[in-house]
Design an enzyme around this catalytic site. Structure first.
Site, PDB file in Angstrom:
ATOM      1  N   ARG A 233       0.621  -1.281   0.012  1.00  0.00           N
ATOM      2  CA  ARG A 233       0.134  -0.311  -0.120  1.00  0.00           C
ATOM      3  C   ARG A 233       0.609   1.410   0.097  1.00  0.00           C
ATOM      4  NH1 ARG A 233      -3.422  -3.119  -0.802  1.00  0.00           N
ATOM      5  NH2 ARG A 233      -5.313  -3.017  -0.230  1.00  0.00           N
ATOM      6  N   GLU A 262      -2.592   7.586  -4.376  1.00  0.00           N
ATOM      7  CA  GLU A 262      -4.304   6.807  -5.345  1.00  0.00           C
ATOM      8  C   GLU A 262      -5.148   7.055  -5.739  1.00  0.00           C
ATOM      9  OE1 GLU A 262      -4.133   2.327  -4.984  1.00  0.00           O
ATOM     10  OE2 GLU A 262      -2.026   2.494  -5.310  1.00  0.00           O
ATOM     11  N   HIS A 302      -2.194  -0.098  -9.078  1.00  0.00           N
ATOM     12  CA  HIS A 302      -2.386  -1.211  -8.546  1.00  0.00           C
ATOM     13  C   HIS A 302      -2.848  -1.901  -9.115  1.00  0.00           C
ATOM     14  CE1 HIS A 302      -4.621  -1.116  -4.202  1.00  0.00           C
ATOM     15  NE2 HIS A 302      -4.145  -2.549  -4.577  1.00  0.00           N
TER      16      HIS A 302
HETATM   17  P1  NAI Z   1      -0.698 -11.840   4.924  1.00  0.00           P
HETATM   18  O1  NAI Z   1      -1.174 -11.064   6.001  1.00  0.00           O
HETATM   19  O2  NAI Z   1      -0.124 -12.897   4.836  1.00  0.00           O
HETATM   20  O3  NAI Z   1       1.149 -10.795   5.820  1.00  0.00           O
HETATM   21  C1  NAI Z   1       1.144  -9.834   6.532  1.00  0.00           C
HETATM   22  C2  NAI Z   1       2.779  -9.929   6.934  1.00  0.00           C
HETATM   23  O4  NAI Z   1       3.351  -8.600   7.686  1.00  0.00           O
HETATM   24  C3  NAI Z   1       2.259 -10.667   8.036  1.00  0.00           C
HETATM   25  O5  NAI Z   1       3.697 -11.565   8.047  1.00  0.00           O
HETATM   26  C4  NAI Z   1       2.770  -9.606   9.285  1.00  0.00           C
HETATM   27  O6  NAI Z   1       3.403 -10.317  10.587  1.00  0.00           O
HETATM   28  C5  NAI Z   1       3.557  -8.768   8.768  1.00  0.00           C
HETATM   29  N1  NAI Z   1       3.716  -7.037   8.841  1.00  0.00           N
HETATM   30  C6  NAI Z   1       2.635  -6.570  10.478  1.00  0.00           C
HETATM   31  N2  NAI Z   1       3.693  -5.499  10.450  1.00  0.00           N
HETATM   32  C7  NAI Z   1       4.553  -5.619  10.298  1.00  0.00           C
HETATM   33  C8  NAI Z   1       6.043  -4.533  10.372  1.00  0.00           C
HETATM   34  N3  NAI Z   1       5.260  -3.125  11.220  1.00  0.00           N
HETATM   35  N4  NAI Z   1       6.331  -5.218   9.381  1.00  0.00           N
HETATM   36  C9  NAI Z   1       7.119  -5.832   9.120  1.00  0.00           C
HETATM   37  N5  NAI Z   1       5.826  -7.241   9.568  1.00  0.00           N
HETATM   38  C10 NAI Z   1       4.357  -6.676   9.466  1.00  0.00           C
HETATM   39  O7  NAI Z   1      -0.883 -10.229   4.052  1.00  0.00           O
HETATM   40  P2  NAI Z   1      -0.286 -10.704   2.529  1.00  0.00           P
HETATM   41  O8  NAI Z   1      -1.179 -11.751   1.811  1.00  0.00           O
HETATM   42  O9  NAI Z   1       1.095 -11.602   2.467  1.00  0.00           O
HETATM   43  O10 NAI Z   1      -0.277  -9.064   1.825  1.00  0.00           O
HETATM   44  C11 NAI Z   1       0.445  -8.700   2.007  1.00  0.00           C
HETATM   45  C12 NAI Z   1      -0.077  -6.683   1.550  1.00  0.00           C
HETATM   46  O11 NAI Z   1      -0.208  -6.791   0.404  1.00  0.00           O
HETATM   47  C13 NAI Z   1      -1.739  -6.978   2.384  1.00  0.00           C
HETATM   48  O12 NAI Z   1      -1.724  -6.801   2.871  1.00  0.00           O
HETATM   49  C14 NAI Z   1      -2.607  -5.843   0.852  1.00  0.00           C
HETATM   50  O13 NAI Z   1      -2.157  -4.571   1.360  1.00  0.00           O
HETATM   51  C15 NAI Z   1      -1.000  -6.244  -0.676  1.00  0.00           C
HETATM   52  N6  NAI Z   1      -1.706  -6.724  -1.874  1.00  0.00           N
HETATM   53  C16 NAI Z   1      -1.706  -5.398  -2.460  1.00  0.00           C
HETATM   54  C17 NAI Z   1      -2.220  -5.921  -4.275  1.00  0.00           C
HETATM   55  C18 NAI Z   1      -2.216  -5.444  -4.906  1.00  0.00           C
HETATM   56  O14 NAI Z   1      -2.868  -6.107  -5.766  1.00  0.00           O
HETATM   57  N7  NAI Z   1      -1.260  -4.017  -5.329  1.00  0.00           N
HETATM   58  C19 NAI Z   1      -2.311  -7.494  -3.869  1.00  0.00           C
HETATM   59  C20 NAI Z   1      -2.595  -7.757  -2.500  1.00  0.00           C
HETATM   60  C21 NAI Z   1      -1.987  -7.512  -1.504  1.00  0.00           C
END
Ligand code: NAI
Length: 334
Positions: A233, A262, A302
């Site tokens: 994000r 965005e 995005h």
């Molecule tokens: P997830 O929930 O599986 O993993 C997120 C990880 O971030 C977790 O391991 C969590 O412990 C970690 N985290 C939380 N706070 C943190 C911090 N302060 N420092 C470092 N790590 C931290 O989520 P997933 O599926 O891997 O997705 C991640 C992000 O990707 C989503 O939240 C979304 O915002 C973004 N996304 C973007 C897309 C796009 O089209 N550009 C599509 C899908 C997701």
């Protein structure tokens, strides 16, 4: 039940949702839901939104019968979750829809930067000159990749990076030591990750603790000549700090699928579209964004999630989310 879908314009999606939610009163709106657009009638029990909508208290209050909000995405930072919960409105998301999809795109961005693929193609088409002059890149083999956030997407990025024979360092407040051991990488502090990585890639959700996780105080730790990739994000990176680091050539480049502004950019473009303003003017608005002017920056709209397979998975989970909310046993609650 009255169900409203926002940000849906493709006939294929309308058909899928209508068929799979037959018996319900389903309406589709192309616009994103937010303070700039709330439909004339708001007696829906369920609403489904995508990433362009913004549901603050005022918007949530506009729907008196609302029981459930289904976000057709993993990130749900565009919904005031606390307020929805205080009104007993169930909020669910699509926690996983092919985490490989965003990981694969991340490598598309990495290779675009390291091998200058977009510039090469653009230059050749424009000048018809078949020359590699000025397009020398660098290998990924043996370089260090810093992965911020080792959840579903981050872990897939690590698996792909291993195929390129990269060294990995990672940072996550909830380290997955077992995966680190099998995949062969170590967890370090954020500062250490920034100091040691040739490429840093971000895969954390946007929340209070991660807003401007990368900022003017720590971006200076990044290796001179390193690259930043952000597919999570926009607001996780302070845009001004990033622009400065790029202008001062501390960073050699950045590839961003998400921008801090965005939402605003999209809204401005939508308003212009409605008023039928010529395309040259959209370009001006987009170019307003400071990063878009920088030659060493790649920006995509995005779209890391946007594949046939991932879209189908999102639609499937959304229907399941709605059906489970209707049956009183909601799934994928956030
Ligand atoms: P997830 O929930 O599986 O993993 C997120 C990880 O971030 C977790 O391991 C969590 O412990 C970690 N985290 C939380 N706070 C943190 C911090 N302060 N420092 C470092 N790590 C931290 O989520 P997933 O599926 O891997 O997705 C991640 C992000 O990707 C989503 O939240 C979304 O915002 C973004 N996304 C973007 C897309 C796009 O089209 N550009 C599509 C899908 C997701």
């Amino acid at each position: 039940m009255k169900i409203a879908f926002f940000e849906v314009n493709e006939e294929e999606k309308k058909e899928y949702f209508s068929q799979n939610l037959a018996g319900h009163n389903v309406e589709f709106f192309e616009q994103a839901l937010g303070e700039n657009f709330v439909p004339d009638h708001t007696d829906f029990e369920i609403i489904s939104i995508f990433v362009g909508s913004k549901l603050n208290q005022t918007v949530i209050d506009a729907f008196p019968n609302l029981k459930s909000i289904t976000v057709r995405a993993t990130g749900f930072d565009n919904v005031d979750i606390g307020y929805a919960k205080s009104k007993s409105i169930v909020v669910c998301n699509v926690p996983a829809y092919g985490s490989n999809t965003v990981a694969e795109f991340t490598f598309g961005l990495i290779l675009s930067l390291t091998r200058k693929i977009p510039q090469a193609s653009y230059r050749l088409k424009l000048s018809e000159e078949f020359s590699f002059e000025g397009l020398r890149g660098f290998d990924l083999n043996g370089k260090t990749l810093g992965v911020i956030g080792t959840g579903k997407i981050g872990n897939n990025v690590i698996k792909i990076a291993k195929g390129f024979n990269m060294n990995i360092v990672a940072m996550d407040p909830h380290p997955n030591e077992e995966f680190a051991k099998t995949a062969g990488f170590s967890y370090v502090s954020l500062d250490e990750l920034l100091r040691n990585s040739d490429i840093v890639t971000i895969h954390v959700p946007l929340m209070e603790q991660t807003q401007h996780l990368l900022n003017k105080d720590n971006i200076v730790f990044m290796k001179k000549g390193s690259l930043l990739i952000n597919t999570s994000r926009g607001a996780i990176v302070d845009t001004d700090a990033l622009a400065k680091a790029l202008i001062q050539e501390q960073l050699a480049g950045a590839a961003l699928d998400v921008l801090e502004e965005e939402g605003e950019l999209k809204e401005e473009i939508e308003l212009l579209t409605l008023n039928k303003i010529p395309p040259e003017d959209y370009k001006k608005i987009i170019e307003d964004h400071i990063l878009i002017h920088l030659p060493n920056v790649i920006i995509t709209p995005h779209m890391a999630f946007y594949t046939k397979e991932a879209e189908f998975s999102i639609m499937e989970t959304t229907v399941k989310n709605i059906k489970s909310a209707l049956s009183g046993t909601p799934e994928n609650l956030v």
